[in-house]
Design an enzyme around this catalytic site. Structure first.
Site, short mmCIF file in Angstrom:
data_model
loop_
_atom_site.label_atom_id
_atom_site.label_comp_id
_atom_site.label_asym_id
_atom_site.label_seq_id
_atom_site.Cartn_x
_atom_site.Cartn_y
_atom_site.Cartn_z
N CYS A 54 2.73 77.04 16.95
CA CYS A 54 3.20 75.87 17.71
C CYS A 54 3.83 74.82 16.78
CB CYS A 54 2.00 75.28 18.46
SG CYS A 54 2.25 73.65 19.14
N CYS A 65 2.35 71.28 17.03
CA CYS A 65 1.01 71.29 16.43
C CYS A 65 1.11 71.12 14.92
CB CYS A 65 0.29 72.60 16.74
SG CYS A 65 0.05 72.93 18.50
#
Length: 106
Positions: free
Chosen positions: A28, A31
Site C-alpha cells: 500500500c 501506508c
C-alpha cells in the site's frame, strides 16, 4: 491489548497508555507514506502513547474483527472512551490533533 475472545461483545482495553493501531499492507503506497510519520510521532510521544502496526494481510482475522475495509486505517484508543477509527493517509498535523485531543485530552 484487547481480549476479544474472552469478551467478544464488549470493548475492554487492557493497555496502560492510549494507543494508535495502524492497519496497513506492505504493498500500500499511502501506508508507506504514513509509516515514517507514525515513527516520528511514536518517538515524540514516547512514554505517553503506544503505536502498534497490524499487517492486514498477515492478520486477516484481526482486520475483519475491526471491520477494516480500506487501508491505511487507524484506530485511536483513549484510556476511558470508545475507540475512534480514521481511514486514509493523514498529515502529521492531523495525527497530532487526534493524539492531543482524543488520546491525551490536552
Amino acid at each position: 491489548i484487547v481480549d476479544y475472545e474472552k469478551n467478544p461483545e464488549e470493548w475492554i482495553y487492557l493497555g496502560d497508555k492510549p494507543a494508535i493501531i495502524d492497519f496497513y499492507a506492505s504493498w500500500c503506497g499511502p501506508c508507506k507514506m504514513v509509516a515514517p510519520v507514525l515513527e516520528e510521532l511514536a518517538a515524540e510521544y514516547d512514554g505517553q502513547i503506544y503505536v502498534y502496526k497490524v499487517n492486514t494481510e498477515q492478520e486477516q482475522e484481526l482486520a475483519a474483527l475491526f471491520n477494516i475495509r480500506s487501508i491505511p486505517s487507524f484506530l485511536f484508543i483513549p484510556m476511558n472512551d470508545k475507540p475512534q477509527m480514521a481511514m486514509g493517509a493523514m498529515p502529521k498535523s492531523s495525527f497530532k490533533g487526534a493524539i492531543d485531543g482524543v488520546l491525551l485530552k490536552k
